[in-house]
Design a protein around this motif. Structure first.
Motif, PDB file in Angstrom:
ATOM      1  N   TYR A   1     -10.307  17.782  -7.443  1.00 29.28           N
ATOM      2  CA  TYR A   1     -10.861  16.875  -6.444  1.00 29.28           C
ATOM      3  C   TYR A   1     -10.687  15.445  -6.935  1.00 29.28           C
ATOM      4  O   TYR A   1     -11.127  15.102  -8.035  1.00 29.28           O
ATOM      5  N   ALA A   2     -10.065  14.590  -6.112  1.00 26.97           N
ATOM      6  CA  ALA A   2      -9.749  13.228  -6.535  1.00 26.97           C
ATOM      7  C   ALA A   2     -10.430  12.187  -5.657  1.00 26.97           C
ATOM      8  O   ALA A   2     -10.618  12.384  -4.453  1.00 26.97           O
ATOM      9  N   THR A   3     -10.785  11.071  -6.303  1.00 28.46           N
ATOM     10  CA  THR A   3     -11.277   9.906  -5.584  1.00 28.46           C
ATOM     11  C   THR A   3     -10.621   8.672  -6.181  1.00 28.46           C
ATOM     12  O   THR A   3     -10.077   8.720  -7.289  1.00 28.46           O
ATOM     13  N   ALA A   4     -10.655   7.552  -5.451  1.00 27.24           N
ATOM     14  CA  ALA A   4      -9.966   6.345  -5.893  1.00 27.24           C
ATOM     15  C   ALA A   4     -10.840   5.122  -5.692  1.00 27.24           C
ATOM     16  O   ALA A   4     -11.727   5.099  -4.835  1.00 27.24           O
TER      17      ALA A   4
ATOM     18  N   GLU B   1       0.831  -1.206   0.000  1.00 26.17           N
ATOM     19  CA  GLU B   1       0.000   0.000   0.000  1.00 26.17           C
ATOM     20  C   GLU B   1       0.866   1.257   0.000  1.00 26.17           C
ATOM     21  O   GLU B   1       0.511   2.258  -0.616  1.00 26.17           O
ATOM     22  N   ALA B   2       1.998   1.213   0.683  1.00 26.07           N
ATOM     23  CA  ALA B   2       2.904   2.365   0.682  1.00 26.07           C
ATOM     24  C   ALA B   2       3.436   2.623  -0.727  1.00 26.07           C
ATOM     25  O   ALA B   2       3.555   3.784  -1.161  1.00 26.07           O
TER      26      ALA B   2
ATOM     27  N   ILE C   1      -5.267   5.306 -14.421  1.00 26.86           N
ATOM     28  CA  ILE C   1      -5.175   3.894 -14.040  1.00 26.86           C
ATOM     29  C   ILE C   1      -3.734   3.683 -13.604  1.00 26.86           C
ATOM     30  O   ILE C   1      -2.834   3.525 -14.416  1.00 26.86           O
ATOM     31  N   ASP C   2      -3.506   3.696 -12.305  1.00 25.23           N
ATOM     32  CA  ASP C   2      -2.163   3.873 -11.744  1.00 25.23           C
ATOM     33  C   ASP C   2      -1.127   2.911 -12.300  1.00 25.23           C
ATOM     34  O   ASP C   2      -0.001   3.318 -12.617  1.00 25.23           O
ATOM     35  N   TYR C   3      -1.465   1.625 -12.404  1.00 23.13           N
ATOM     36  CA  TYR C   3      -0.463   0.637 -12.800  1.00 23.13           C
ATOM     37  C   TYR C   3      -0.617   0.177 -14.250  1.00 23.13           C
ATOM     38  O   TYR C   3      -0.092  -0.872 -14.628  1.00 23.13           O
ATOM     39  N   ASN C   4      -1.299   0.960 -15.066  1.00 21.67           N
ATOM     40  CA  ASN C   4      -1.271   0.711 -16.505  1.00 21.67           C
ATOM     41  C   ASN C   4       0.061   1.171 -17.081  1.00 21.67           C
ATOM     42  O   ASN C   4       0.703   2.077 -16.518  1.00 21.67           O
TER      43      ASN C   4
ATOM     44  N   TRP D   1       0.901   6.841  -6.858  1.00 19.53           N
ATOM     45  CA  TRP D   1      -0.092   7.877  -7.115  1.00 19.53           C
ATOM     46  C   TRP D   1       0.516   9.267  -6.892  1.00 19.53           C
ATOM     47  O   TRP D   1       0.239  10.197  -7.650  1.00 19.53           O
ATOM     48  N   SER D   2       1.343   9.413  -5.882  1.00 20.82           N
ATOM     49  CA  SER D   2       1.988  10.702  -5.635  1.00 20.82           C
ATOM     50  C   SER D   2       2.838  11.117  -6.827  1.00 20.82           C
ATOM     51  O   SER D   2       2.795  12.280  -7.269  1.00 20.82           O
ATOM     52  N   ASP D   3       3.599  10.169  -7.383  1.00 22.21           N
ATOM     53  CA  ASP D   3       4.430  10.465  -8.553  1.00 22.21           C
ATOM     54  C   ASP D   3       3.570  10.834  -9.759  1.00 22.21           C
ATOM     55  O   ASP D   3       3.867  11.797 -10.481  1.00 22.21           O
ATOM     56  N   LEU D   4       2.499  10.067  -9.983  1.00 21.82           N
ATOM     57  CA  LEU D   4       1.626  10.337 -11.127  1.00 21.82           C
ATOM     58  C   LEU D   4       0.925  11.680 -10.973  1.00 21.82           C
ATOM     59  O   LEU D   4       0.794  12.448 -11.936  1.00 21.82           O
TER      60      LEU D   4
END
Length: 279
Positions: free
Chosen positions: A140-143, A32-33, A94-97, A39-42
């Motif tokens: 504004y972001a949601t996940a 999770e970290a 899509i974070d890990y695409n 996500w922070s990098d993206l």
């Protein structure tokens, strides 16, 4: 997304530069970290130093917990009625695409921003992030987490020769005629292989060249409903469910869709929209 000069002076799609920058999909299951760091990098790569706030209940992502087919995953972005009136854009990440920024919807004055639905490819267990951008620049972001694997490299669902024959064909399905104070629902179906460049031809065993829809512009009587900037994450033969507020609903109008793909092909089609019933 445009083309940038890469190694040996060849034109490289912008999505490949993002892939190289972030190293593609990780092989080990991230913690999770690590997902939070990703996500922070993206977030910084896409929005720079702008503040991205937690959307709370203002934005939501509707998607299956586990994808039945990772190459055609339905995703809906929902926005509260209060926030929708202030929006100018929606981002789907899509974070890990391999290419994380899947879609950027630029919303026009006729758009009903409360809900937009499409189908995407998802390459790994990942968080999806939806980011809503207001006219004054707030974000504004949601996940939402989804279990899926291999969507970007999954074999094409149709014969490539047949797909090319139908290339660029579109169909519009309008919802029931609404009264003039209600938005018009619409579903746009597009025939395009949206090849990711990561798929292998099952006959030749060579990689199928990337060939995907870069932009989709939808207008009503020449006024913007939305413009989509997309990449390899949008599925083969994509569909888009959306709604809009036609000006002068008492009169009939024309909805037009224009596509530009990564091979610089243009496709345009128009449909009549009947006048709304009088209240």
């Amino acid at each position: 997304m445009g083309m940038t000069r890469g190694m040996f002076g060849r034109a490289v799609p912008a999505f490949l530069l993002i892939l190289l920058a972030f190293g593609g999909t990780a092989f080990a299951t991230p913690t999770e970290a690590e997902r939070a760091a990703r996500w922070s990098d993206l977030r910084h790569a896409i929005f720079g130093e702008r503040v991205v706030e937690d959307a709370g209940g203002l934005v939501a992502i509707e998607a299956p917990d586990r994808a039945e087919d990772a190459a055609i995953v339905p995703v809906t972005i929902e926005v509260s009625a209060k926030l929708a009136t202030e929006l100018r854009g929606l981002y789907l990440v899509i974070d890990y695409n391999p290419s994380p920024l899947a879609a950027h919807f630029v919303l026009g004055p006729l758009a009903d921003a409360r809900q937009i639905e499409t189908r995407v490819r998802i390459d790994d267990y990942t968080y999806l992030h939806a980011v809503a951008e207001t006219a004054d620049g707030r974000l504004y972001a949601t996940a939402r987490f989804i279990k899926a694997a291999g969507g970007c490299s999954a074999p094409a669902g149709k014969d490539q020769a047949l797909a090319l024959k139908r290339l660029g064909k579109m169909k519009l399905v309008l919802g029931e005629h609404q009264k003039s104070d209600l938005p018009q629902q619409a579903k746009l179906l597009i025939s395009h292989p949206n090849n990711s460049g990561l798929q292998v031809d099952q006959l030749t065993h060579y990689y199928i060249p990337a060939d995907f829809m870069q932009t989709l512009k939808v207008t009503y009587n020449d006024q913007l409903v939305f413009k989509l900037e997309s990449d390899i994450a949008i599925s083969e033969d994509p569909t888009f469910n959306f709604a809009f507020h036609p000006a002068n609903r008492g009169n009939a109008g024309v909805l037009t869709a224009e596509i530009l793909d990564s091979s610089q092909r243009h496709f345009t089609q128009s449909w009549p929209v009947p006048a709304a019933p009088q209240m």
